[in-house]
Design a protein around this motif. Structure first.
Motif, mmCIF file in Angstrom:
data_model
loop_
_atom_site.group_PDB
_atom_site.id
_atom_site.type_symbol
_atom_site.label_atom_id
_atom_site.label_comp_id
_atom_site.label_asym_id
_atom_site.label_seq_id
_atom_site.Cartn_x
_atom_site.Cartn_y
_atom_site.Cartn_z
ATOM 1 N N ALA A 115 71.559 44.681 46.383
ATOM 2 C CA ALA A 115 70.644 45.006 47.471
ATOM 3 C C ALA A 115 69.459 45.080 46.969
ATOM 4 N N TYR A 116 68.988 45.090 46.031
ATOM 5 C CA TYR A 116 67.704 45.400 45.382
ATOM 6 C C TYR A 116 66.870 44.027 45.315
ATOM 7 N N THR A 117 65.698 44.089 45.434
ATOM 8 C CA THR A 117 64.523 42.919 45.310
ATOM 9 C C THR A 117 64.717 42.023 44.029
ATOM 10 N N PRO A 118 64.428 40.996 44.054
ATOM 11 C CA PRO A 118 64.421 40.237 42.706
ATOM 12 C C PRO A 118 63.635 40.874 41.813
ATOM 13 N N GLU A 119 62.471 41.310 42.166
ATOM 14 C CA GLU A 119 61.689 42.063 41.312
ATOM 15 C C GLU A 119 62.310 43.462 40.776
ATOM 16 N N MET A 120 63.120 43.917 41.315
ATOM 17 C CA MET A 120 63.603 45.284 40.927
ATOM 18 C C MET A 120 64.878 44.810 39.858
ATOM 19 N N GLN A 121 65.442 43.643 40.374
ATOM 20 C CA GLN A 121 66.330 43.356 39.517
ATOM 21 C C GLN A 121 66.011 42.720 38.092
ATOM 22 N N ALA A 122 64.810 42.399 37.906
ATOM 23 C CA ALA A 122 64.180 41.797 36.708
ATOM 24 C C ALA A 122 63.728 42.946 36.102
ATOM 25 N N LYS A 123 63.475 44.154 36.783
ATOM 26 C CA LYS A 123 63.163 45.486 36.085
ATOM 27 C C LYS A 123 64.510 45.928 35.209
ATOM 28 N N PHE A 124 65.493 45.867 36.019
ATOM 29 C CA PHE A 124 66.540 46.252 35.518
ATOM 30 C C PHE A 124 67.080 45.465 34.156
ATOM 31 N N ALA A 125 66.960 44.010 34.381
ATOM 32 C CA ALA A 125 67.475 43.343 33.141
ATOM 33 C C ALA A 125 66.454 43.655 32.121
ATOM 34 N N ALA A 126 65.263 43.795 32.331
ATOM 35 C CA ALA A 126 64.463 44.241 31.045
ATOM 36 C C ALA A 126 64.835 45.604 30.632
ATOM 37 N N GLY A 127 65.242 46.546 31.416
ATOM 38 C CA GLY A 127 65.601 47.818 30.948
ATOM 39 C C GLY A 127 66.938 47.601 30.248
ATOM 40 N N VAL A 128 67.827 46.795 30.531
ATOM 41 C CA VAL A 128 68.916 46.763 29.530
ATOM 42 C C VAL A 128 68.574 46.552 28.083
ATOM 43 N N LYS A 129 67.645 45.815 27.723
ATOM 44 C CA LYS A 129 67.064 45.460 26.417
ATOM 45 C C LYS A 129 66.882 46.838 25.719
ATOM 46 N N LYS A 130 66.304 47.861 26.386
ATOM 47 C CA LYS A 130 65.957 49.156 25.724
ATOM 48 C C LYS A 130 67.227 49.970 25.691
ATOM 49 N N MET A 131 68.243 49.782 26.020
ATOM 50 C CA MET A 131 69.470 50.648 26.180
ATOM 51 C C MET A 131 70.033 50.736 24.910
ATOM 52 N N PRO A 132 70.480 51.826 24.364
ATOM 53 C CA PRO A 132 71.242 51.991 23.063
ATOM 54 C C PRO A 132 72.303 51.044 23.018
ATOM 55 N N LEU A 133 73.122 50.862 24.172
ATOM 56 C CA LEU A 133 74.494 50.206 24.164
ATOM 57 C C LEU A 133 74.108 48.610 24.525
ATOM 58 N N LYS A 134 72.671 48.199 24.733
ATOM 59 C CA LYS A 134 72.377 46.972 25.106
ATOM 60 C C LYS A 134 73.132 46.222 26.409
ATOM 61 N N ARG A 135 73.843 47.313 27.219
ATOM 62 C CA ARG A 135 74.260 46.613 28.502
ATOM 63 C C ARG A 135 74.415 47.538 29.412
ATOM 64 N N MET A 136 74.799 47.158 30.651
ATOM 65 C CA MET A 136 74.966 47.976 31.889
ATOM 66 C C MET A 136 76.397 48.610 31.591
ATOM 67 N N GLY A 137 76.884 49.545 32.402
ATOM 68 C CA GLY A 137 78.169 50.214 32.629
ATOM 69 C C GLY A 137 78.954 49.275 33.622
ATOM 70 N N THR A 138 80.392 49.684 33.413
ATOM 71 C CA THR A 138 80.922 48.824 34.446
ATOM 72 C C THR A 138 81.256 49.977 35.455
ATOM 73 N N GLU A 139 81.982 49.397 36.725
ATOM 74 C CA GLU A 139 82.388 50.153 37.883
ATOM 75 C C GLU A 139 83.541 50.824 37.182
ATOM 76 N N ALA A 140 84.604 50.431 36.554
ATOM 77 C CA ALA A 140 85.736 50.801 36.111
ATOM 78 C C ALA A 140 85.387 51.987 35.005
ATOM 79 N N GLU A 141 84.221 52.045 34.401
ATOM 80 C CA GLU A 141 83.878 53.100 33.568
ATOM 81 C C GLU A 141 83.543 54.335 33.980
ATOM 82 N N VAL A 142 83.019 54.103 35.308
ATOM 83 C CA VAL A 142 82.719 55.143 36.144
ATOM 84 C C VAL A 142 83.796 55.828 36.904
ATOM 85 N N SER A 143 84.698 54.888 37.447
ATOM 86 C CA SER A 143 85.983 55.290 37.934
ATOM 87 C C SER A 143 87.010 56.022 37.057
ATOM 88 N N SER A 144 86.965 55.659 35.814
ATOM 89 C CA SER A 144 87.927 56.684 34.925
ATOM 90 C C SER A 144 87.502 57.980 34.650
#
Length: 299
Positions: free
Chosen positions: A202-231
């Motif tokens: 639902a986000y603009t390509p610009e925001m998605q690019a910011k998310f992708a850049a943000g992943v590189k800064k994260m300690p786990l170097k990835r986003m989470g999954t829906e299943a990880e939240v659901s559990s």
């Protein structure tokens, strides 16, 4: 295939759980896991076609789901929805207040109406759903409520409306946990971080690019999954969490701990858990492990 939950199959047998926003994203995943564990799932949201699609998937997998189209911002509509669920399903044991939404805008350009609309989407609606679930069923029978928020610590640039709503929702959960404890009702909050959910689309390509850049800064170097939240949500709804109330669980991979003075080397050691057999989100954000976290593409 079926949902690969970490919990025993009959964990929620005979129980009814409402999932708002159950037609897509995290809500859809939670609905599937709850149904796979024996719950009758009540799906609520504004788009009936999405709810019915999720309900059809659940039925195909051998589970049970009912649907109710509802604008959760409208008080009378919420009252009618809860009454309908109790009438059709006979009870209401749990609520997952997952529905929400926002748009991006600099604070200086945001109208008061826009701010108030997101406040109603992400805080007022959740309170109304929780209150009606309590008044119409849980007051006399007990239950568990899980409110889904977002991390307000450090602010949310370009989403000041959501920052205010989400911070407030955590405080609402804490307050309800105190007031309703004597009725056997537990209220907790789950705060997802960056999750590779269909909501990302639902986000603009610009925001998605910011998310992708943000992943590189994260300690786990990835986003989470829906299943990880659901559990985590399923745990808080379960009897195993019977002494957990007024708590806030962060499912964010330590993303709020990002430091400008500390670099974490690139790695692929944080393998995601993907129990959701019908996952359809942007899996590119999960790294190189594939949709089930094993290197196999489970689409």
């Amino acid at each position: 295939m079926s949902y690969r939950s970490i919990y025993r199959q009959d964990l929620f047998a005979g129980m009814v759980v409402l999932v708002t926003g159950g037609g897509s994203g995290i809500g859809r995943c939670v609905a599937h896991e709850l149904a796979s564990l024996g719950a009758t799932v009540a799906l609520a949201g504004r788009r009936m076609e999405r709810l019915e699609a999720t309900a059809a998937e659940i039925a195909e997998d051998g589970g049970k789901a009912i649907c109710h189209a509802c604008d959760l911002r409208v008080e009378d509509a919420v009252k009618e929805m809860i009454a309908d669920i109790v009438a059709r399903a006979g009870r209401l044991d749990g609520v997952v207040n997952n529905a929400g939404g926002q748009f991006t805008s600099p604070a200086a350009d945001m109208s008061t109406k826009g701010y108030e609309t997101v406040l109603r989407n992400n805080q007022v609606a959740q309170f109304t759903v929780a209150r009606e679930a309590f008044n119409q069923w849980m007051k006399d029978h007990g239950g568990a409520i899980v409110n889904i928020s977002a991390d307000p610590i450090g602010g949310m640039p370009a989403m000041v409306h959501s920052a205010g709503a989400r911070a407030g929702l955590i405080a609402v959960s804490d307050t309800l946990a105190y007031e309703w404890a004597a009725n056997g009702v537990r209220v907790n909050t789950v705060v997802p971080g960056y999750i590779a959910s269909s909501g990302m689309n639902a986000y603009t390509p610009e925001m998605q690019a910011k998310f992708a850049a943000g992943v590189k800064k994260m300690p786990l170097k990835r986003m989470g999954t829906e299943a990880e939240v659901s559990s985590v949500i399923c745990f808080l709804l379960s009897e195993g969490a019977s002494y957990v109330t007024g708590a806030c669980y962060y499912v964010h991979g330590a993303s709020s701990s990002i430091r400008q003075d500390w670099d974490i080397p690139d790695h692929t050691n944080a393998k995601p858990y993907q129990g959701f057999h019908r996952y359809n989100g942007p899996s590119a954000f999960l790294g190189d492990y594939g949709k089930d976290g094993s290197g196999e593409d489970q689409a």
